[in-house]
Design a protein around this motif. Structure first.
Motif, PDB file in Angstrom:
ATOM      1  N   LEU A 148       0.846  -1.195   0.000  1.00 39.57           N
ATOM      2  CA  LEU A 148       0.000   0.000   0.000  1.00 39.57           C
ATOM      3  C   LEU A 148       0.879   1.242   0.000  1.00 39.57           C
ATOM      4  CD1 LEU A 148      -2.919   1.211   0.379  1.00 39.57           C
ATOM      5  CD2 LEU A 148      -2.446   1.154   2.841  1.00 39.57           C
ATOM      6  N   GLY A 149       0.639   2.147  -0.949  1.00 44.54           N
ATOM      7  CA  GLY A 149       1.405   3.384  -1.033  1.00 44.54           C
ATOM      8  C   GLY A 149       0.693   4.534  -0.349  1.00 44.54           C
ATOM      9  N   ALA A 150       1.465   5.384   0.349  1.00 45.62           N
ATOM     10  CA  ALA A 150       0.917   6.558   1.020  1.00 45.62           C
ATOM     11  C   ALA A 150       1.972   7.656   1.025  1.00 45.62           C
ATOM     12  CB  ALA A 150       0.505   6.219   2.452  1.00 45.62           C
ATOM     13  N   GLN A 151       1.504   8.913   1.046  1.00 39.61           N
ATOM     14  CA  GLN A 151       2.445  10.019   1.185  1.00 39.61           C
ATOM     15  C   GLN A 151       2.855  10.143   2.641  1.00 39.61           C
ATOM     16  OE1 GLN A 151       1.488  13.685  -0.782  1.00 39.61           O
ATOM     17  NE2 GLN A 151       2.957  14.879   0.408  1.00 39.61           N
ATOM     18  N   ILE A 152       4.147  10.252   2.862  1.00 40.11           N
ATOM     19  CA  ILE A 152       4.703  10.221   4.214  1.00 40.11           C
ATOM     20  C   ILE A 152       4.139  11.339   5.093  1.00 40.11           C
ATOM     21  CG2 ILE A 152       6.729  11.616   3.592  1.00 40.11           C
ATOM     22  CD1 ILE A 152       8.358   9.775   5.479  1.00 40.11           C
ATOM     23  N   GLN A 153       3.763  10.953   6.317  1.00 43.98           N
ATOM     24  CA  GLN A 153       3.291  11.838   7.380  1.00 43.98           C
ATOM     25  C   GLN A 153       1.958  12.526   7.083  1.00 43.98           C
ATOM     26  OE1 GLN A 153       6.262  14.464   9.053  1.00 43.98           O
ATOM     27  NE2 GLN A 153       7.825  12.859   9.111  1.00 43.98           N
ATOM     28  N   THR A 154       1.229  12.056   6.078  1.00 46.63           N
ATOM     29  CA  THR A 154      -0.137  12.528   5.869  1.00 46.63           C
ATOM     30  C   THR A 154      -1.069  11.751   6.797  1.00 46.63           C
ATOM     31  OG1 THR A 154      -0.488  10.915   4.096  1.00 46.63           O
ATOM     32  CG2 THR A 154       0.280  13.121   3.452  1.00 46.63           C
ATOM     33  N   THR A 155      -2.308  12.219   6.932  1.00 48.45           N
ATOM     34  CA  THR A 155      -3.262  11.491   7.767  1.00 48.45           C
ATOM     35  C   THR A 155      -3.558  10.106   7.185  1.00 48.45           C
ATOM     36  OG1 THR A 155      -5.113  12.587   6.640  1.00 48.45           O
ATOM     37  CG2 THR A 155      -4.358  13.551   8.719  1.00 48.45           C
ATOM     38  N   ALA A 156      -3.471   9.966   5.862  1.00 45.23           N
ATOM     39  CA  ALA A 156      -3.671   8.652   5.246  1.00 45.23           C
ATOM     40  C   ALA A 156      -2.549   7.699   5.644  1.00 45.23           C
ATOM     41  CB  ALA A 156      -3.738   8.795   3.726  1.00 45.23           C
ATOM     42  N   ASP A 157      -1.324   8.190   5.663  1.00 48.59           N
ATOM     43  CA  ASP A 157      -0.172   7.396   6.066  1.00 48.59           C
ATOM     44  C   ASP A 157      -0.300   6.982   7.535  1.00 48.59           C
ATOM     45  OD1 ASP A 157       2.410   6.235   6.055  1.00 48.59           O
ATOM     46  OD2 ASP A 157       3.343   8.136   6.628  1.00 48.59           O
ATOM     47  N   ILE A 158      -0.663   7.942   8.387  1.00 45.77           N
ATOM     48  CA  ILE A 158      -0.829   7.657   9.816  1.00 45.77           C
ATOM     49  C   ILE A 158      -1.959   6.647  10.034  1.00 45.77           C
ATOM     50  CG2 ILE A 158      -1.495   8.661  12.036  1.00 45.77           C
ATOM     51  CD1 ILE A 158      -0.148  11.291  10.982  1.00 45.77           C
ATOM     52  N   ALA A 159      -3.076   6.853   9.341  1.00 47.05           N
ATOM     53  CA  ALA A 159      -4.216   5.940   9.482  1.00 47.05           C
ATOM     54  C   ALA A 159      -3.852   4.532   9.039  1.00 47.05           C
ATOM     55  CB  ALA A 159      -5.403   6.458   8.674  1.00 47.05           C
ATOM     56  N   ALA A 160      -3.114   4.421   7.948  1.00 47.55           N
ATOM     57  CA  ALA A 160      -2.724   3.098   7.452  1.00 47.55           C
ATOM     58  C   ALA A 160      -1.901   2.352   8.491  1.00 47.55           C
ATOM     59  CB  ALA A 160      -1.944   3.241   6.152  1.00 47.55           C
ATOM     60  N   GLY A 161      -0.957   3.045   9.125  1.00 48.89           N
ATOM     61  CA  GLY A 161      -0.146   2.409  10.152  1.00 48.89           C
ATOM     62  C   GLY A 161      -0.967   1.981  11.348  1.00 48.89           C
ATOM     63  N   LYS A 162      -1.903   2.837  11.766  1.00 48.68           N
ATOM     64  CA  LYS A 162      -2.754   2.505  12.904  1.00 48.68           C
ATOM     65  C   LYS A 162      -3.682   1.335  12.596  1.00 48.68           C
ATOM     66  CE  LYS A 162      -1.468   5.673  15.888  1.00 48.68           C
ATOM     67  NZ  LYS A 162      -0.871   5.327  17.207  1.00 48.68           N
ATOM     68  N   LEU A 163      -4.296   1.354  11.413  1.00 49.49           N
ATOM     69  CA  LEU A 163      -5.219   0.281  11.051  1.00 49.49           C
ATOM     70  C   LEU A 163      -4.496  -1.051  10.871  1.00 49.49           C
ATOM     71  CD1 LEU A 163      -7.573   2.160   8.567  1.00 49.49           C
ATOM     72  CD2 LEU A 163      -8.146   1.311  10.851  1.00 49.49           C
ATOM     73  N   LYS A 164      -3.278  -0.989  10.360  1.00 49.47           N
ATOM     74  CA  LYS A 164      -2.473  -2.215  10.234  1.00 49.47           C
ATOM     75  C   LYS A 164      -2.295  -2.864  11.596  1.00 49.47           C
ATOM     76  CE  LYS A 164       2.130  -3.855   8.914  1.00 49.47           C
ATOM     77  NZ  LYS A 164       3.442  -3.492   8.282  1.00 49.47           N
ATOM     78  N   GLU A 165      -2.023  -2.033  12.590  1.00 42.27           N
ATOM     79  CA  GLU A 165      -1.819  -2.533  13.949  1.00 42.27           C
ATOM     80  C   GLU A 165      -3.136  -2.951  14.594  1.00 42.27           C
ATOM     81  OE1 GLU A 165      -0.281  -0.763  18.267  1.00 42.27           O
ATOM     82  OE2 GLU A 165       0.078   0.354  16.416  1.00 42.27           O
ATOM     83  N   GLN A 166      -4.154  -2.113  14.477  1.00 41.50           N
ATOM     84  CA  GLN A 166      -5.424  -2.370  15.154  1.00 41.50           C
ATOM     85  C   GLN A 166      -6.158  -3.581  14.595  1.00 41.50           C
ATOM     86  OE1 GLN A 166      -7.585   1.315  14.881  1.00 41.50           O
ATOM     87  NE2 GLN A 166      -6.061   2.460  16.072  1.00 41.50           N
ATOM     88  N   GLU A 167      -6.099  -3.754  13.283  1.00 42.75           N
ATOM     89  CA  GLU A 167      -6.858  -4.828  12.650  1.00 42.75           C
ATOM     90  C   GLU A 167      -6.004  -6.055  12.356  1.00 42.75           C
ATOM     91  OE1 GLU A 167      -9.305  -3.598   9.431  1.00 42.75           O
ATOM     92  OE2 GLU A 167     -10.308  -2.052  10.601  1.00 42.75           O
TER      93      GLU A 167
END
Length: 276
Positions: A148-167
């Motif tokens: 999954l690609g995301a722009q660094i330090q955007t809310t999408a990038d932060i959300a992706a990291g959190k959801l990866k961990e949470q789910e």
């Protein structure tokens, strides 16, 4: 684990943010005005199509550029743009290198605690984009085993990291300096999907309808506002008055139709649902 969303109205969050903070000698107080010199100095990350980017003539264009120009006209000041990489844009604001950030900045509880942010001027949330030649990913869990690609330090990038961990999703997140690089990697099949703001996603899909598709529902609600320093509330108040005027006179609608072929500036949902 289920997604953990922060559901707060902007008004409720703003009540939690102090109007004044301690500041060093010589710094601005809330009663001072960044626009007193007749110039609005604005930072933008010029790699974020269609919000702010360089055209074929290297001219700075995009929704936020048109909005900032209209805002300056409404305020009766001159606008000066400064291009800054996203990962340093807020540090520059704190260091008083410019007056405001107008660069597709999502309103989040964390940012409201650190900066003065206006009422939203355009709706926003994050979505997943898939290639048309692959099975569409409709949920974050559908990213299992993918990249999954995301722009660094955007809310999408932060959300992706959190959801990866949470789910507990086994997804490899690849961070890019800009969305141009992320979508180029998606097109070149170097990654399987992209996560980004819905307006950005729709723009890339409209430009490449045979290549990309917005495959998920909108995963968050994080409308976009202007960011100023926390103690610069006088300027934020002026910005809010100007935003209301631009909404009322139809200018914001005109700019939104130009870039998105739809009006994303009216009836904005202000109840935040942010993953951070």
């Amino acid at each position: 684990m289920n997604k953990k969303f922060l559901g707060l109205t902007l008004a409720a969050v703003l009540l939690l943010v102090p109007a004044f903070t301690g500041c060093s000698s010589g710094s601005k107080t809330a009663s001072e005005d960044s626009l007193a010199d007749g110039v609005l100095s604005v930072a933008v990350d010029d790699t974020y199509l269609p919000m702010e980017f360089r055209d074929d003539q290297n001219e700075l264009v995009g929704f936020d550029i048109d909005f900032a120009n209209a805002l300056a006209d409404q305020l009766g000041v001159k606008v000066e743009f400064k291009t800054v990489s996203w990962d340093g844009i807020f540090n520059g604001l704190t260091a008083k290198q410019y007056d405001a950030v107008i660069s597709s900045t999502s309103i989040t509880p964390e940012r409201l605690a650190s900066f003065s942010m206006t009422d939203p001027y355009i709706s926003n949330g994050i979505v997943i984009v898939s290639r048309k030649d692959a099975a569409p990913v409709t949920t974050f869990k559908g990213l299992e085993g993918k990249t999954l690609g995301a722009q660094i330090q955007t809310t999408a990038d932060i959300a992706a990291g959190k959801l990866k961990e949470q789910e507990g999703v086994n997804v490899e997140i690849k961070e890019y300096d800009g969305m141009l690089d992320a979508f180029a990697a998606l097109q070149g099949k170097q990654i399987d999907n992209v996560i980004t703001d819905v307006g950005v996603a729709k723009y890339y899909v409209a430009q490449n309808p045979d290549l990309f598709v917005v495959s998920s529902d909108v995963l968050t609600n994080e409308p976009i506002g202007i960011t100023s320093r926390l103690d610069d509330t006088a300027t934020t108040k002026k910005f809010n008055e100007a935003i209301k005027a631009l909404q009322k006179n139809g200018k914001l609608t005109e700019i939104s139709m130009k870039w998105f072929n739809e009006d994303m500036t009216k009836d904005i949902n202000t109840k935040l649902s942010v993953i951070e």
